[in-house]
Design a protein around this motif. Sequence first.
Motif, short mmCIF file in Angstrom:
data_model
loop_
_atom_site.label_atom_id
_atom_site.label_comp_id
_atom_site.label_asym_id
_atom_site.label_seq_id
_atom_site.Cartn_x
_atom_site.Cartn_y
_atom_site.Cartn_z
N GLN A 135 68.00 13.76 56.37
CA GLN A 135 67.35 14.29 57.55
C GLN A 135 67.58 15.78 57.67
N LYS A 175 65.23 14.69 61.73
CA LYS A 175 63.99 14.10 61.23
C LYS A 175 64.18 13.70 59.77
N SER A 176 63.88 12.45 59.46
CA SER A 176 63.99 11.96 58.08
C SER A 176 62.93 12.60 57.21
N PHE A 177 63.30 12.94 55.97
CA PHE A 177 62.31 13.44 55.03
C PHE A 177 62.33 12.66 53.72
N TRP A 183 58.36 11.92 52.50
CA TRP A 183 57.33 12.48 53.37
C TRP A 183 56.44 13.41 52.56
N SER A 240 53.06 16.42 53.07
CA SER A 240 52.61 17.38 54.07
C SER A 240 51.37 16.93 54.83
N SER A 266 53.57 9.73 54.23
CA SER A 266 54.61 9.50 53.23
C SER A 266 54.03 8.72 52.06
N ALA A 308 58.82 17.75 51.25
CA ALA A 308 59.14 16.82 52.33
C ALA A 308 60.05 17.50 53.35
N TRP A 309 61.07 18.20 52.86
CA TRP A 309 61.98 18.93 53.75
C TRP A 309 61.21 19.98 54.55
N ARG A 314 59.33 18.69 57.50
CA ARG A 314 60.11 18.12 58.60
C ARG A 314 61.05 19.13 59.26
N SER A 340 62.28 22.70 61.03
CA SER A 340 61.68 23.57 62.05
C SER A 340 60.93 24.69 61.35
#
Length: 144
Positions: free
Chosen positions: A36, A40-42, A68, A70, A97, A120-121, A124, A126
Amino acid sequence: MREPATTPARVEDIHAAALAMPFVTVESAGLNPVYQVGGKSFVFFRNPRKDAFDPATGELYDDVIVIWVSDEADRVALVQDETRPFFTTPHFNGHPSVLIRATHVGQVSREEITELVQDAWLGRASRRRAKEWLAQHAPGPEPH
């Protein structure tokens, strides 16, 4: 020396790529890690669930990894190509995902799996964290 793009990925590469990203925390879903950023999980390693199973035997897959993406176009591109190991299940309809079984990770390159985890990071994290990471990791000119 840069590693060739054809080096097969390993599950360890997913863990390493996730842990290499800043501000990552690792939660646990049973024995499976959930990576996460900002809560938020990625990337996460799923416990066996009824929606992912071997169609021939009915045996539940115990090695599904969720990554995840985009947007819907990326998800569709990855899961529609039947030569690729990415898939989805009805449980993930409309979810940004893709799924991949750990036993099939080697069908993609280490470079691609690392890029998928990084994307993915980025999706998720900010906006500020994503912008800072991108500024530090912007691709430079190719060496001649």
